[in-house]
Motif scaffolding. Structure first.
Motif, PDB file in Angstrom:
ATOM      1  N   ASP A  75       0.828  -1.207   0.000  1.00 20.40           N
ATOM      2  CA  ASP A  75       0.000   0.000   0.000  1.00 20.40           C
ATOM      3  C   ASP A  75       0.865   1.261   0.000  1.00 20.40           C
ATOM      4  O   ASP A  75       0.589   2.233  -0.722  1.00 20.40           O
ATOM      5  CB  ASP A  75      -0.934   0.011   1.209  1.00 20.40           C
ATOM      6  N   ILE A  76       1.916   1.255   0.818  1.00 17.21           N
ATOM      7  CA  ILE A  76       2.814   2.418   0.880  1.00 17.21           C
ATOM      8  C   ILE A  76       3.574   2.581  -0.427  1.00 17.21           C
ATOM      9  O   ILE A  76       3.677   3.684  -0.985  1.00 17.21           O
ATOM     10  CB  ILE A  76       3.789   2.292   2.064  1.00 17.21           C
ATOM     11  N   PHE A  77       4.100   1.488  -0.958  1.00 14.72           N
ATOM     12  CA  PHE A  77       4.850   1.577  -2.208  1.00 14.72           C
ATOM     13  C   PHE A  77       3.954   2.032  -3.365  1.00 14.72           C
ATOM     14  O   PHE A  77       4.414   2.734  -4.276  1.00 14.72           O
ATOM     15  CB  PHE A  77       5.502   0.233  -2.538  1.00 14.72           C
ATOM     16  N   ASN A  78       2.688   1.675  -3.335  1.00 17.99           N
ATOM     17  CA  ASN A  78       1.762   2.147  -4.373  1.00 17.99           C
ATOM     18  C   ASN A  78       1.551   3.657  -4.273  1.00 17.99           C
ATOM     19  O   ASN A  78       1.414   4.351  -5.287  1.00 17.99           O
ATOM     20  CB  ASN A  78       0.426   1.417  -4.276  1.00 17.99           C
ATOM     21  N   LYS A  79       1.526   4.181  -3.049  1.00 19.58           N
ATOM     22  CA  LYS A  79       1.419   5.637  -2.869  1.00 19.58           C
ATOM     23  C   LYS A  79       2.672   6.326  -3.398  1.00 19.58           C
ATOM     24  O   LYS A  79       2.595   7.385  -4.043  1.00 19.58           O
ATOM     25  CB  LYS A  79       1.197   5.973  -1.390  1.00 19.58           C
ATOM     26  N   ILE A  80       3.825   5.739  -3.123  1.00 20.74           N
ATOM     27  CA  ILE A  80       5.079   6.309  -3.627  1.00 20.74           C
ATOM     28  C   ILE A  80       5.130   6.230  -5.147  1.00 20.74           C
ATOM     29  O   ILE A  80       5.615   7.152  -5.820  1.00 20.74           O
ATOM     30  CB  ILE A  80       6.288   5.592  -2.992  1.00 20.74           C
ATOM     31  N   LYS A  81       4.596   5.138  -5.692  1.00 21.10           N
ATOM     32  CA  LYS A  81       4.575   4.971  -7.156  1.00 21.10           C
ATOM     33  C   LYS A  81       3.816   6.123  -7.822  1.00 21.10           C
ATOM     34  O   LYS A  81       4.229   6.636  -8.879  1.00 21.10           O
ATOM     35  CB  LYS A  81       3.921   3.631  -7.503  1.00 21.10           C
ATOM     36  N   LEU A  82       2.712   6.544  -7.220  1.00 22.79           N
ATOM     37  CA  LEU A  82       1.952   7.672  -7.764  1.00 22.79           C
ATOM     38  C   LEU A  82       2.776   8.954  -7.733  1.00 22.79           C
ATOM     39  O   LEU A  82       2.630   9.826  -8.592  1.00 22.79           O
ATOM     40  CB  LEU A  82       0.651   7.868  -6.979  1.00 22.79           C
ATOM     41  N   LEU A  83       3.650   9.083  -6.732  1.00 22.07           N
ATOM     42  CA  LEU A  83       4.473  10.287  -6.591  1.00 22.07           C
ATOM     43  C   LEU A  83       5.598  10.351  -7.617  1.00 22.07           C
ATOM     44  O   LEU A  83       6.259  11.387  -7.750  1.00 22.07           O
ATOM     45  CB  LEU A  83       5.067  10.362  -5.177  1.00 22.07           C
ATOM     46  N   LEU A  84       5.818   9.257  -8.327  1.00 22.71           N
ATOM     47  CA  LEU A  84       6.876   9.247  -9.341  1.00 22.71           C
ATOM     48  C   LEU A  84       6.483  10.064 -10.577  1.00 22.71           C
ATOM     49  O   LEU A  84       7.349  10.432 -11.374  1.00 22.71           O
ATOM     50  CB  LEU A  84       7.212   7.809  -9.755  1.00 22.71           C
ATOM     51  N   GLU A  85       5.208  10.332 -10.736  1.00 25.71           N
ATOM     52  CA  GLU A  85       4.756  11.196 -11.836  1.00 25.71           C
ATOM     53  C   GLU A  85       4.894  12.637 -11.365  1.00 25.71           C
ATOM     54  O   GLU A  85       4.109  13.119 -10.546  1.00 25.71           O
ATOM     55  CB  GLU A  85       3.309  10.892 -12.191  1.00 25.71           C
ATOM     56  N   VAL A  86       5.938  13.344 -11.830  1.00 23.56           N
ATOM     57  CA  VAL A  86       6.258  14.668 -11.296  1.00 23.56           C
ATOM     58  C   VAL A  86       6.239  15.731 -12.394  1.00 23.56           C
ATOM     59  O   VAL A  86       6.318  15.427 -13.585  1.00 23.56           O
ATOM     60  CB  VAL A  86       7.650  14.660 -10.628  1.00 23.56           C
ATOM     61  N   GLN A  87       6.128  16.987 -11.948  1.00 23.79           N
ATOM     62  CA  GLN A  87       6.298  18.120 -12.866  1.00 23.79           C
ATOM     63  C   GLN A  87       7.762  18.116 -13.317  1.00 23.79           C
ATOM     64  O   GLN A  87       8.667  17.970 -12.502  1.00 23.79           O
ATOM     65  CB  GLN A  87       5.961  19.420 -12.148  1.00 23.79           C
ATOM     66  N   SER A  88       7.988  18.296 -14.597  1.00 27.19           N
ATOM     67  CA  SER A  88       9.309  18.007 -15.170  1.00 27.19           C
ATOM     68  C   SER A  88      10.389  19.030 -14.851  1.00 27.19           C
ATOM     69  O   SER A  88      11.576  18.702 -14.860  1.00 27.19           O
ATOM     70  CB  SER A  88       9.192  17.849 -16.691  1.00 27.19           C
TER      71      SER A  88
END
Length: 563
Positions: A180-193
Motif C-alpha cells: 500500500d505504501i509503495f503504491n502511494k510512492i509509485k503515484l508520486l513518481l509522476e512529477v512536474q518536469s
C-alpha cells in the motif's frame, strides 16, 4: 524568515509537462530488520517490477549491496551510504527527476558535514524528491529530516515520510501494508518536469528563510506586497494573486510540514519565534479569503485549523520540538495531512495551556479576534464553557465579539491614555471585513428565533460602535465600560427569548442594517414575506369593500327603477 510586513499575496503556479521520476530505493540491511526485510523486498518487487532496469535498488549497511541476499549486518553507516549514492549520481548520468526512498528502522552513524558539498553539486544537476519509510518507533527521524531538508528540491507537497508500525503482525498483513505504501510512492513518481522562473523574489513556503526565483509547478507560493504593484511574471506570463481557500490551505500545509522538518533537523532553540511569525502571516492571509462551503476540497480547507493550532502551540511553548522524541515527531510528520490525527496528537502530547490572567496588548487583542474569526470562517466554532458543546456559527460570532470587547475593557482600564475611538474604529473594521467574508457563502434560509435574536443584538452593537466612533466629543471610559458591560450580560446559551411573533421582525427597518450586506438579504427575507402577506391581505380587504359597495349601489339602482 520573511520580514515583518503587513501584506502578503499568494500565487498558484500552473502545471507544466510531467515526467517519470527515476526511483532509487535504499533498504536497511542491518540485523534489526530481520523480521521485515524479506517482506519489504517482495512488496517492492510487487509494485516496482514494472520499472525493470530503469531504477536503482540497494541494500545498505556500511556500503551498498544488491537487495539479496539479506546481509543482516551488525551495523550500518548512513554517511558512507549517501557518499556512495551521491558520487554515483554525480559522475553518471540519470534522468533529471529522481526520487530517493530511504528505508530504515534505527539510528546509525551519520555526519552531515561530510555530505554537504556533494549534495550541493547534485542539486545543481537533478530535481530530487526525498522520502523516508520508517520501520518501527526507533526510526532516525532527525537524520531523515536533515537529509530531506538538504536534498529535497522538487514537489513541496511530497510527503516527507511513511511509517510501518513494528508489532510483528502476520507476514501477509505486513506485506500488504508495504504494498500500500509503495503504491502511494509509485503515484508520486509522476512529477512536474522542471521548475518555473519568476521575475522577482518570492517564497515557496511561509517559513522560508531566503527568497527564490525558482518555483515548483502546481504549487502555491508567497510574495510580500511592497506597494509597488509590480506584476508577477512566471515564465514571462503575468500571474494574478489567488484567494482560493484550497490554494492557501495547500501553502499552509506545505509551510508547516517544511518548518517541522527544518526545526527537527537543526534542533534550533529559536524555532518558537519562527512559528510565532508564521502564525502572524497565516492569520494575515486567512483574513483575506472567503470560504465557500461548496468548495470541492473542504477537507483540505478544514485541515488548516488544527495545523494553525500546532503552529500556535510550537510558538507559545505549549509544544516543544526538543522535548518530542523521534517517534512522536515521526507520528506528527506522518499524519501532517490528517485532521483528526493532528487533533489527537495535540490532545496526547500538547501541554495544557496555563491560563495566566494578564492584561493583553492592543496588538494581541486584535490578533486574537482575527484568529477566532478566521477559525469560525473555516468551520471551527467556539465550545461552550458550561456544557463543552460546540456553539453554532451565530452564537460563536457573538461570543467572539463579546470576548473581544471584554479584552478592550481590560486594555483601556490599564492605559487610560489610549484613544478609545481609534481602538473601536479598528475593532469595527475587523468585524465588518471578517463578518462579510464569513456570511458571504453561508445559507440562513431557516434562521431560528434564537439566531434572529442574536443577530439583532449584534446589529445593535455594531450600530452603537459606529455612534461612539463618530461621537464629536471624546468618549469617557465610563461610557465605554457601560456599553461593554451591557453586551456581557447577554448569554447566547441561556437567554430568555422575548415573546415576539414573527411579524415583530418588521417593526424596525434598521434592525439588521449594520450587519454585513452579504447577510442582510437572508435575514430580511422574513420581513419581505410578512410585508407581502400584509399587502395581499389589504388588497383582499379593499377588493371585498369595493365589491360590497358596488353590490349595494347596484341594488339601490335596481330598487329605484323598480319603484
Amino acid at each position: 524568515m520573511i520580514k515583518n510586513v503587513d501584506n502578503y499575496e499568494v500565487f498558484m503556479a500552473q502545471e507544466c509537462s510531467t515526467s517519470k521520476s527515476y526511483l532509487i530505493t535504499l533498504i536497511d540491511g542491518t540485523g534489526s530488520m530481520h523480521y521485515e526485510y524479506q517482506t519489504i523486498i517482495e512488496a517492492h518487487d510487487n509494485v516496482f517490477s514494472v520499472l525493470g532496469q530503469n531504477q536503482l535498488k540497494f541494500q545498505w549497511e556500511e556500503q551498498l549491496y544488491d537487495l539479496l541476499p539479506f546481509r543482516e549486518a551488525e551495523r550500518g553507516d548512513i554517511t558512507k551510504t549517501f557518499q556512495t549514492i551521491l558520487k554515483k549520481l554525480e559522475i553518471e548520468d540519470y534522468p533529471k527527476n529522481i526520487t530517493i526512498v530511504f528505508v530504515s528502522d534505527g539510528q546509525e552513524p551519520f555526519e552531515f558535514n561530510e555530505l554537504k558539498d556533494q549534495i550541493d553539486k547534485i542539486k545543481e544537476k537533478y530535481l530530487i524528491q526525498f522520502i523516508s519509510l520508517a520501520v518501527g518507533d526507533q526510526f532516525p527521524n532527525t537524520i531523515s529530516n536533515i537529509l530531506r531538508n538538504s536534498i529535497h528540491n522538487q514537489n513541496a507537497s511530497c510527503p516527507a515520510l511513511f511509517e510501518i508500525a513494528r508489532d510483528y503482525k502476520p507476514l501477509d498483513q505486513l506485506k500488504q501494508e508495504f504494498i500500500d505504501i509503495f503504491n502511494k510512492i509509485k503515484l508520486l513518481l509522476e512529477v512536474q518536469s522542471h521548475l518555473f522562473k519568476v521575475n522577482q523574489p518570492v517564497y515557496q513556503t511561509i517559513g522560508s528563510k531566503n527568497p527564490t526565483y525558482l518555483i515548483s509547478p502546481n504549487e502555491p507560493f508567497l510574495k510580500i506586497n511592497n506597494g509597488l504593484q509590480q506584476k508577477v511574471l512566471l515564465e514571462g506570463k503575468e500571474l494574478k494573486p489567488t484567494l482560493n481557500p484550497t490554494h492557501i490551505s495547500q501553502l499552509i500545509i506545505n509551510s508547516v510540514q517544511q518548518e517541522l522538518i527544518e526545526a527537527a533537523a537543526k534542533q534550533d532553540s529559536n524555532y518558537p519565534k519562527t512559528f510565532q511569525k508564521m502564525n502572524q502571516i497565516i492569520q494575515n492571509i486567512l483574513s483575506q479569503i472567503t470560504v465557500n462551503k461548496d468548495e470541492n476540497n473542504q477537507e483540505t480547507v478544514q485541515l488548516v485549523v488544527p495545523l494553525v493550532d500546532i503552529v500556535t502551540r510550537f510558538g507559545d511553548g505549549n509544544l516543544k520540538i526538543n522535548e518530542l522524541d523521534q517517534s512522536k515527531l515521526t507520528i506528527l510528520q506522518k499524519n501532517i495531512k490528517k485532521k483528526e490525527e493532528i487533533n489527537n496528537f495535540i490532545e496526547f502530547f500538547g501541554k495544557k495551556e496555563i491560563k495566566v490572567e494578564q492584561i493583553p496588548s492592543k496588538e494581541k487583542v486584535e490578533e486574537e479576534i482575527k484568529v477566532k474569526l478566521n477559525k469560525a470562517k473555516l468551520g471551527c466554532f467556539i465550545r461552550s464553557k458550561s456544557t463543552n458543546k460546540q456553539l453554532d456559527l451565530v452564537q460563536s460570532i457573538w461570543t467572539i465579539v463579546s470576548q473581544g470587547l471584554a479584552d478592550y475593557k481590560k486594555l483601556i482600564l490599564q492605559d487610560e491614555t489610549l484613544n478609545i475611538q481609534n481602538l473601536l474604529r479598528q475593532f469595527k473594521n475587523i468585524l465588518d471585513e471578517q463578518l462579510d467574508k464569513i456570511f458571504k457563502f453561508e445559507k440562513f434560509e431557516n434562521l431560528n428565533s434564537n439566531q434572529h435574536m442574536i443577530l439583532r443584538k449584534l446589529n445593535l452593537i455594531l450600530k452603537e460602535l459606529e455612534r461612539l466612533i463618530f461621537e464629536t466629543q471624546q468618549i469617557s471610559i465610563a461610557q465605554l465600560i457601560k456599553f461593554i458591560d451591557s453586551c456581557q450580560n447577554f448569554n447566547v446559551e441561556s437567554f430568555e427569548l422575548e415573546s415576539v411573533q414573527s411579524t415583530e421582525f418588521v417593526k424596525e427597518v434598521d434592525q439588521y442594517q449594520f450587519l454585513p450586506q452579504t447577510l442582510q438579504p437572508q435575514v430580511i427575507q422574513p420581513i419581505k414575506k410578512n410585508t407581502d402577506d400584509s399587502i395581499i391581505i389589504n388588497i383582499l380587504v379593499i377588493a371585498y369593500l369595493i365589491a360590497f359597495i358596488m353590490e349595494t349601489t347596484l341594488q339601490n339602482v335596481y330598487n329605484y327603477y323598480s319603484n
